[in-house]
Design a protein around this motif. Sequence first.
Motif, short mmCIF file in Angstrom:
data_model
loop_
_atom_site.label_atom_id
_atom_site.label_comp_id
_atom_site.label_asym_id
_atom_site.label_seq_id
_atom_site.Cartn_x
_atom_site.Cartn_y
_atom_site.Cartn_z
N UNK A 153 17.04 27.34 86.46
CA UNK A 153 16.00 28.33 86.51
C UNK A 153 15.31 28.20 87.75
N UNK A 154 15.05 27.04 88.28
CA UNK A 154 14.44 26.65 89.53
C UNK A 154 15.15 26.22 90.68
N UNK A 155 16.61 26.75 90.64
CA UNK A 155 17.56 26.06 91.68
C UNK A 155 17.22 26.75 93.07
N UNK A 156 16.56 28.00 93.05
CA UNK A 156 16.28 28.33 94.38
C UNK A 156 15.11 27.58 95.18
N UNK A 157 14.16 27.22 94.23
CA UNK A 157 13.20 26.26 94.80
C UNK A 157 13.70 24.88 95.30
N UNK A 158 14.55 24.41 94.34
CA UNK A 158 15.10 23.20 94.71
C UNK A 158 15.80 23.17 96.09
N UNK A 159 16.55 24.38 96.26
CA UNK A 159 17.23 24.59 97.57
C UNK A 159 16.37 24.70 98.81
N UNK A 160 15.07 25.33 98.46
CA UNK A 160 14.11 25.14 99.45
C UNK A 160 13.41 23.92 99.90
N UNK A 161 13.32 22.92 98.55
CA UNK A 161 12.72 21.83 99.03
C UNK A 161 13.79 20.83 99.87
N UNK A 162 15.30 21.04 99.71
CA UNK A 162 16.00 20.36 100.18
C UNK A 162 15.93 20.68 101.94
N UNK A 163 15.53 21.80 101.92
CA UNK A 163 15.41 22.31 103.64
C UNK A 163 14.12 21.87 104.27
N UNK A 164 13.03 21.90 103.40
CA UNK A 164 11.69 21.83 103.98
C UNK A 164 10.97 20.32 103.69
N UNK A 165 11.42 19.67 102.59
CA UNK A 165 10.87 18.38 102.08
C UNK A 165 9.53 18.49 101.89
N UNK B 108 12.10 10.42 106.81
CA UNK B 108 12.80 12.10 106.50
C UNK B 108 13.84 12.24 105.41
N UNK B 109 14.76 11.18 105.41
CA UNK B 109 15.82 11.24 104.45
C UNK B 109 15.22 10.94 103.08
N UNK B 110 14.41 9.83 102.98
CA UNK B 110 13.45 9.64 101.67
C UNK B 110 12.63 10.88 101.16
N UNK B 111 12.01 11.52 102.01
CA UNK B 111 11.34 12.62 101.63
C UNK B 111 11.97 13.66 101.21
N UNK B 112 12.99 13.98 101.44
CA UNK B 112 13.81 15.20 100.77
C UNK B 112 14.25 15.10 99.32
N UNK B 113 14.28 13.56 98.88
CA UNK B 113 14.73 13.41 97.46
C UNK B 113 13.28 13.02 96.85
N UNK B 114 12.36 12.44 97.47
CA UNK B 114 11.07 12.15 96.66
C UNK B 114 10.24 13.55 96.60
N UNK B 115 10.39 14.32 97.31
CA UNK B 115 9.82 15.83 97.15
C UNK B 115 10.41 16.66 96.24
#
Length: 444
Positions: free
Chosen positions: A279-291, A401-408
């Motif tokens: 349901x929130x997959x679009x938000x997850x994709x945005x997160x992967x780009x913006x962190x 930067x690599x860590x922040x993608x996952x933690x965010x």
Amino acid sequence: MAVAATTDSNLAPSDIKTKTRKASLWGNLGFQVAVSMVLGIAVGLIWPEFAASLKILGDLFLRLIKTAVAPLVFLTVAVGIAAAGDIKRVGKVGLIAMLYFEIVSTIALALGLLFGNLVGVGKNLGHLTASTNAIKGAEAAAKTASTSHTTFDQFLLNVFPDNFVGAFARGELLQVLVIALIFGFGLMALSPEKRAPIEAGLNTISTAFFEFIHIIMRLAPIGTFGAVAYAVGANGTTVLISLAYFVLTFYALIILFIVFVLSAVCALFRINLFHLLRYIRDEIIIMLGTASSESVLPRLLEKLPAYGASKQTVGLVLPTGYAFNLDGTSLFMSMGVIFLANAYGVPLSWEQELGILAIMLLTSKGAATVSGGSFVVFAATVTASGILPIEGLALIFGVYRFLSIALSTCNVIGNTVATVVVAKLAGEFDETARARLDGAETTA
């Protein structure tokens, strides 16, 4: 014969797109840090003696970061508490949310410490070389913790400040946190009319400090270059292997937390975690780009009521969770502590680890919702511990930067789950709304 001027108007559309893409790529801080890491590695391998002299670049960057830590932590914690609203007014929703946040955050912090110890992050570095002052400070702190008979009394005295401004001037982060907590609850005690202008003023000052941090972050490539060059020049290629291992194991920890901890929480309250993630997959994709978890907050505030949580509950729990329920940040901070301790050969007893966990329970509540905020409060934790060398902060920032993608991303998923769980516990959840989303038939 006239020579035609070459301007962007003479370029083909494809050329303009290529030029814009290159400009945006070079202007990206993450890309700049990645390039500086590569350059630092190269200099450290080719000219190790010269690289060892570049440590000052990383130290200067850390000094600038530290100037903003105390006021930024105060502002984010105080504003975060005030944002929770009047606990008496919001009643059981606020109480349930706070209890949930504390329980899950503690689990995340403990899991990070346990996992970091089990996989031994940082151990293969063979003990990095810290500054003489850092080593002496760590040894003195460890000796004091093990031999003093009045540790608990002195700890309590050191936690509570005797001077409002002095706590900031001395950089006493625990005292700053106590001030922020009391100040935040003081704000909540005021009437809405009196509280509103103070909150607005604090938010404005907080925004100014974030811009201050953004300016300092522009120097991050220089600081990263110096720190990585020094680390590689002084310790060889083992530092590269250890950093890569740290990043990979952290991603594994994030996956374990989502699959086991959050999945167990959802199963307990009859929530389909995988449906919620879809349901929130679009938000997850945005997160992967913006962190940056802040980038999807407005969208979640709109989507979660449609999932079934009442609008009032979403409006209270979700923004509060952005300050008090940062699961990914908690995992990063606890695992980062173990990495620094192992990398610099600082032995931590279980009592010291529990003490640092208690510190992180407070500092993690001050994590900013913008990219880089988790690193700032991690720096505050390392500083407040008085045991770990701050030199390692610049090294971790090189891969942050690599860590922040996952933690965010974990922060957003954790807060989404928290909002739905609290809504169910408080009786503020509409099952028929979720059934409609699932495509199931509903009865009147």
